[in-house]
Scaffold this motif. Structure first.
Motif, PDB file in Angstrom:
ATOM      1  N   PHE A 184       0.831  -1.207   0.000  1.00  0.00           N
ATOM      2  CA  PHE A 184       0.000   0.000   0.000  1.00  0.00           C
ATOM      3  C   PHE A 184       0.864   1.255   0.000  1.00  0.00           C
ATOM      4  O   PHE A 184       0.654   2.182  -0.791  1.00  0.00           O
ATOM      5  N   VAL A 185       1.865   1.281   0.900  1.00  0.00           N
ATOM      6  CA  VAL A 185       2.688   2.479   1.034  1.00  0.00           C
ATOM      7  C   VAL A 185       3.518   2.687  -0.228  1.00  0.00           C
ATOM      8  O   VAL A 185       3.673   3.819  -0.702  1.00  0.00           O
ATOM      9  N   ALA A 186       4.032   1.583  -0.811  1.00  0.00           N
ATOM     10  CA  ALA A 186       4.843   1.720  -2.021  1.00  0.00           C
ATOM     11  C   ALA A 186       4.006   2.291  -3.159  1.00  0.00           C
ATOM     12  O   ALA A 186       4.432   3.216  -3.861  1.00  0.00           O
ATOM     13  N   PHE A 187       2.764   1.775  -3.320  1.00  0.00           N
ATOM     14  CA  PHE A 187       1.896   2.314  -4.379  1.00  0.00           C
ATOM     15  C   PHE A 187       1.604   3.781  -4.127  1.00  0.00           C
ATOM     16  O   PHE A 187       1.610   4.599  -5.059  1.00  0.00           O
ATOM     17  N   SER A 188       1.345   4.131  -2.871  1.00  0.00           N
ATOM     18  CA  SER A 188       0.968   5.510  -2.595  1.00  0.00           C
ATOM     19  C   SER A 188       2.134   6.465  -2.828  1.00  0.00           C
ATOM     20  O   SER A 188       1.933   7.628  -3.136  1.00  0.00           O
ATOM     21  N   ARG A 189       3.380   5.949  -2.725  1.00  0.00           N
ATOM     22  CA  ARG A 189       4.536   6.803  -2.977  1.00  0.00           C
ATOM     23  C   ARG A 189       4.796   6.975  -4.475  1.00  0.00           C
ATOM     24  O   ARG A 189       5.173   8.040  -4.934  1.00  0.00           O
ATOM     25  N   TYR A 190       4.587   5.885  -5.236  1.00  0.00           N
ATOM     26  CA  TYR A 190       5.034   5.900  -6.633  1.00  0.00           C
ATOM     27  C   TYR A 190       3.961   6.322  -7.621  1.00  0.00           C
ATOM     28  O   TYR A 190       4.289   6.679  -8.745  1.00  0.00           O
ATOM     29  N   LEU A 191       2.690   6.230  -7.255  1.00  0.00           N
ATOM     30  CA  LEU A 191       1.648   6.642  -8.184  1.00  0.00           C
ATOM     31  C   LEU A 191       1.103   7.974  -7.707  1.00  0.00           C
ATOM     32  O   LEU A 191       0.372   8.039  -6.726  1.00  0.00           O
ATOM     33  N   PRO A 192       1.447   9.071  -8.371  1.00  0.00           N
ATOM     34  CA  PRO A 192       1.142  10.400  -7.826  1.00  0.00           C
ATOM     35  C   PRO A 192      -0.342  10.677  -7.681  1.00  0.00           C
ATOM     36  O   PRO A 192      -0.737  11.392  -6.770  1.00  0.00           O
ATOM     37  N   GLU A 193      -1.183  10.080  -8.526  1.00  0.00           N
ATOM     38  CA  GLU A 193      -2.609  10.405  -8.432  1.00  0.00           C
ATOM     39  C   GLU A 193      -3.290   9.734  -7.229  1.00  0.00           C
ATOM     40  O   GLU A 193      -4.442   9.994  -6.952  1.00  0.00           O
ATOM     41  N   SER A 194      -2.535   8.864  -6.522  1.00  0.00           N
ATOM     42  CA  SER A 194      -3.158   8.174  -5.392  1.00  0.00           C
ATOM     43  C   SER A 194      -3.377   9.122  -4.222  1.00  0.00           C
ATOM     44  O   SER A 194      -4.234   8.875  -3.381  1.00  0.00           O
ATOM     45  N   ALA A 195      -2.637  10.230  -4.138  1.00  0.00           N
ATOM     46  CA  ALA A 195      -2.860  11.269  -3.136  1.00  0.00           C
ATOM     47  C   ALA A 195      -2.918  10.712  -1.722  1.00  0.00           C
ATOM     48  O   ALA A 195      -3.847  10.981  -0.975  1.00  0.00           O
ATOM     49  N   LEU A 196      -1.947   9.890  -1.360  1.00  0.00           N
ATOM     50  CA  LEU A 196      -1.778   9.394   0.008  1.00  0.00           C
ATOM     51  C   LEU A 196      -2.876   8.453   0.485  1.00  0.00           C
ATOM     52  O   LEU A 196      -2.947   8.117   1.649  1.00  0.00           O
ATOM     53  N   ARG A 197      -3.762   8.012  -0.415  1.00  0.00           N
ATOM     54  CA  ARG A 197      -4.817   7.091   0.018  1.00  0.00           C
ATOM     55  C   ARG A 197      -4.204   5.806   0.561  1.00  0.00           C
ATOM     56  O   ARG A 197      -4.699   5.233   1.513  1.00  0.00           O
ATOM     57  N   GLY A 198      -3.112   5.362  -0.046  1.00  0.00           N
ATOM     58  CA  GLY A 198      -2.473   4.122   0.403  1.00  0.00           C
ATOM     59  C   GLY A 198      -2.020   4.220   1.841  1.00  0.00           C
ATOM     60  O   GLY A 198      -2.211   3.299   2.631  1.00  0.00           O
ATOM     61  N   GLN A 199      -1.431   5.374   2.208  1.00  0.00           N
ATOM     62  CA  GLN A 199      -0.950   5.518   3.589  1.00  0.00           C
ATOM     63  C   GLN A 199      -2.110   5.553   4.569  1.00  0.00           C
ATOM     64  O   GLN A 199      -2.040   4.973   5.652  1.00  0.00           O
ATOM     65  N   VAL A 200      -3.213   6.246   4.202  1.00  0.00           N
ATOM     66  CA  VAL A 200      -4.370   6.286   5.106  1.00  0.00           C
ATOM     67  C   VAL A 200      -4.928   4.875   5.284  1.00  0.00           C
ATOM     68  O   VAL A 200      -5.254   4.455   6.397  1.00  0.00           O
ATOM     69  N   PHE A 201      -4.983   4.132   4.175  1.00  0.00           N
ATOM     70  CA  PHE A 201      -5.495   2.763   4.288  1.00  0.00           C
ATOM     71  C   PHE A 201      -4.578   1.928   5.178  1.00  0.00           C
ATOM     72  O   PHE A 201      -5.048   1.116   5.983  1.00  0.00           O
ATOM     73  N   ALA A 202      -3.256   2.152   5.060  1.00  0.00           N
ATOM     74  CA  ALA A 202      -2.323   1.397   5.895  1.00  0.00           C
ATOM     75  C   ALA A 202      -2.566   1.696   7.378  1.00  0.00           C
ATOM     76  O   ALA A 202      -2.462   0.802   8.225  1.00  0.00           O
TER      77      ALA A 202
END
Lengths: 164, 102
Positions: free
Chosen positions: B46-64
């Motif tokens: 999740f964190v790796a995707f949220s860092r590398y895909l700019p349009e994710s806008a930190l959603r991965g980190q919040v989900f983590a």
């Protein structure tokens, strides 16, 4: 090799080695301590990914909270015994096949996938996460707090000694 | 710069190790620890995707963060269940607890 690649490699090897000790360790206390090492190296990888807030949460919650809880449960239940006791059940062969297949699937899918976009320059993430948590994700945030309360009460009732 | 694939493959390896442990450990707390490993592997992706895909806008980190919350609740309830098991069966090896097995 740049500094970030070297540190990623070290952290990756460390986390995988510690995870192997968690699964195959003869002594359950050693496994719990190896779990601490895995959590710490994953926290280091979070720092490499510019997620400082998550790295801090990982150290505080996993290393400081969950591992202590696990160590307490180990001390309260099992007689700490060293070697001689079988630690894996008789499903090892089947599990090895299933897990090997899964790993092969994951790696082959990732190998052929290409993801659009590259890493943008790092930004300060902590204020944005805080803002997201109290605006867009307010409802999940409150639901999570209710879940924690329910889990707290449930754990208390389950662990309590029954009367009489 | 480390490519995104390296993080995802590391997550996959950690997930596979955790799954093997969850399937084969006899000690109930060992199974719980393996499940925590699997949570960590998923969070890493999740964190790796949220860092590398700019349009994710930190959603991965919040989900983590939510995954970590649920993992904490799971650990508390799971360990309470292990304590109850030990009180009733005097063992924590899950393959010796076969009261409901035919």
């Amino acid at each position: 090799m740049t500094a970030s690649e070297i540190s990623f490699f070290i952290l990756a090897v460390l986390s995988v080695a510690a995870a192997l000790v968690v699964v195959f360790g003869k002594n359950i206390v050693h496994a719990a301590l190896a779990l601490v090492l895995t959590f710490c190296s994953v926290a280091g990888i979070y720092v490499l990914l510019d997620a400082e807030f998550l790295a801090a949460v990982q150290i505080l919650l996993y290393v400081g909270g969950i591992t202590i809880l696990i160590l307490f449960a180990i001390m309260l239940t099992s007689r700490i015994s060293g070697g001689g006791v079988r630690i894996l059940n008789e499903q090892v062969g089947v599990s090895l096949v299933v897990v090997g297949g899964l790993l092969l699937l994951i790696v082959s899918v990732l190998w052929n996938a290409s993801f659009a976009g590259s890493a943008p320059p790092p930004v300060q993430t902590t204020p944005y996460i805080g803002r997201l948590l109290i605006t867009t994700y307010l409802l999940p945030f409150e639901v999570a707090s209710i879940l924690l309360l329910a889990a707290l009460i449930g754990a208390l009732i389950l662990a309590r000694k029954e009367k009489e | 710069m480390v490519p995104l694939h390296s993080y995802l493959i590391l997550g996959g390896i950690l997930f596979a190790i955790g799954m093997f442990g969850a399937l084969t450990r006899r000690h109930a707390i060992g199974i719980l620890m393996s499940i925590e490993l699997m949570f960590n592997a998923a969070n890493l992706s999740f964190v790796a995707f949220s860092r590398y895909l700019p349009e994710s806008a930190l959603r991965g980190q919040v989900f983590a963060i939510f995954v970590i919350t649920v993992a904490a609740a799971e650990a508390a309830v799971g360990l309470a269940i292990v304590l109850g098991l030990y009180r009733n069966f005097k063992t924590v090896n899950v393959d010796e607890i076969n009261l409901m097995k035919w």
